[in-house]
Enzyme design. Structure first.
Site, PDB file in Angstrom:
ATOM      1  N   ASP A 132     -37.564  -6.130 -77.375  1.00  0.00           N
ATOM      2  CA  ASP A 132     -38.023  -7.508 -77.518  1.00  0.00           C
ATOM      3  C   ASP A 132     -38.456  -7.694 -78.973  1.00  0.00           C
ATOM      4  O   ASP A 132     -38.612  -6.727 -79.705  1.00  0.00           O
ATOM      5  CB  ASP A 132     -39.218  -7.747 -76.579  1.00  0.00           C
TER       6      ASP A 132
ATOM      7  N   CYS B  40     -39.261 -17.597 -71.641  1.00  0.00           N
ATOM      8  CA  CYS B  40     -39.790 -16.802 -72.759  1.00  0.00           C
ATOM      9  C   CYS B  40     -40.687 -15.757 -72.109  1.00  0.00           C
ATOM     10  O   CYS B  40     -41.462 -16.084 -71.202  1.00  0.00           O
ATOM     11  CB  CYS B  40     -40.584 -17.690 -73.715  1.00  0.00           C
TER      12      CYS B  40
END
Lengths: 272, 272
Positions: free
Chosen positions: B11, B185
């Site tokens: 990420d 998200c």
């Protein structure tokens, strides 16, 4: 080194344009090469090790543009990297922290100074250290305000939510009875009126950008590097570089600068 | 390729830990190599060009760790880089966008789906494109919520300021009469209860992390790559890498993961 060489000005992103604007106002004959590290913005939450590495790359890029001096138009980079970098290069380099600190020291009457900035700048303790080196009898209170940058970038400059968050951040500084507050992040002058309302009219707000431009002019003068006056009818063509998102940068830049930027170039900064 | 090789999960920062956590829950025998690009976080405001470059470097790093599969645990990187990267490598790679989109398509009853995400993810149009490829009769409404990540990182998960900002962001989605909302998200599931209150109980919230772990298990099964069961009394030792600020990462990680991380290593990701 030619006095006609440009000045390198850099920031983690767009915030440093408030410093570039001040240089354009005060020494309009100087050509600026601006670099915004928009691919790796923000710096304010990152470590000293990483910030020094990023700044080294940017300085190497600016050196390829033959700049005569460099302005670190970013409080976090000034606080964390300036002392290291100035030992590594041969051209003069100044940051925003020392000019801002000097102004606050000259301005305070009750000897109590506040500093608001990013988390990294506050953690560095740089403002406090430098202010106390100028006058050890002063008291300095620092406060990190991590939401101010995203709020500015959302355009919420006059929003009651921003005002509520500002009140929370500034509450402890108000209790310390400071009479001078350094806006220690280049985005914060854009919240100047709101911060002024929160703190009250008895607190003076210091914008390091103004004093940085004054210091730069003095430095250039001392080293006989001030540019010749621009001939009547001609204009200085500043150059703008970013590591990402040229279009987005230009939109923000054109809202801050007194004229429209025409062509921003993208640089692969990791290659430097 | 050995089935005992680890899985690479990455990420832009800490948010992907919500996906790693889900993988640990659903396929606990798998060893994870997690990378968080904390030196260059966030990705959500950056360009596709830059995000692809960053992802290429991370994939090259994970390949040096001999991973058997890669999970792009970042919506922005999944939306902007996955299609390019999967053509360039030989190991299986999945993102969070398609699993999240599939869940939403299966869940909606009135055919009206909302997506909240970073600016870059919304601009990519990836969720909308993929949902419509599954069922062209659906309606998809996207909304960027740029302040959610900084608010989560300030720990303001249950704050009335966050709720007011959420109400502003979500107002137009409410007017569209959606019955399903994708939390597009990886930080947003941490605001789940607050977003749920804003949207009302008739709107189902989809967390792509859950469905991503389901997809990963199916993929490993199909390719005969599922790890052998961990012997009784032994535990899997996951590994954590970041590009900056190991200590800060661990504090956040230990608040999200079901056990404490012991040693996070810093990687010079630009060298890959």
């Amino acid at each position: 080194m030619s006095n006609q060489a440009p000045i390198g000005v850099f920031d983690s992103g767009v915030g440093g344009l408030t410093v570039a604007r001040e240089i354009m106002r005060q020494i309009p004959d100087e050509k600026i090469i601006y670099f915004g590290d928009t691919a790796r913005v923000p710096y304010g939450s990152k470590s000293q090790f990483t910030i020094i590495r990023f700044v080294r790359q940017i300085v190497r890029f600016l050196e390829t543009r033959d700049v005569k001096a460099i302005v670190v138009a970013c409080n976090t980079a000034s606080a964390y990297a300036l002392e290291t970098i100035e030992r590594e290069i041969h051209i003069p380099i100044i940051g925003v922290v020392k000019p801002g600190a000097r102004t606050a020291v000259a301005a305070t009457e009750n000897g109590r100074i506040g500093v608001i900035a990013t988390d990294a700048t506050i953690r560095s303790g740089m403002y406090t250290r430098y202010i106390l080196s100028l006058n050890p009898d002063l008291a300095v209170y620092g406060k990190a305000c991590p939401l101010f940058v995203p709020l500015v970038e959302e355009g919420m400059l006059h929003d009651h939510v921003t005002e509520e968050i500002a009140n929370r951040y500034l509450d402890e500084l108000k209790k310390q009875d400071i009479d001078t507050l350094i806006l220690g992040c280049t985005h914060y002058p854009l919240l100047r009126s709101l911060i002024g309302r929160c703190m009250g009219i008895s607190v003076q707000l210091v914008n390091p950008a103004y004093e940085t431009a004054v210091s730069l002019r003095e430095l250039l003068q001392e080293k006989h590097l001030l540019a010749d006056p621009v001939p009547e009818g001609e204009t200085v063509h500043h150059e703008f570089y970013v590591s990402d998102g040229a279009e987005k940068f230009e939109i923000f830049a054109n809202s801050i600068l007194p004229y429209d930027i025409r062509k921003t170039q993208v640089v692969d900064i990791e290659a430097f």
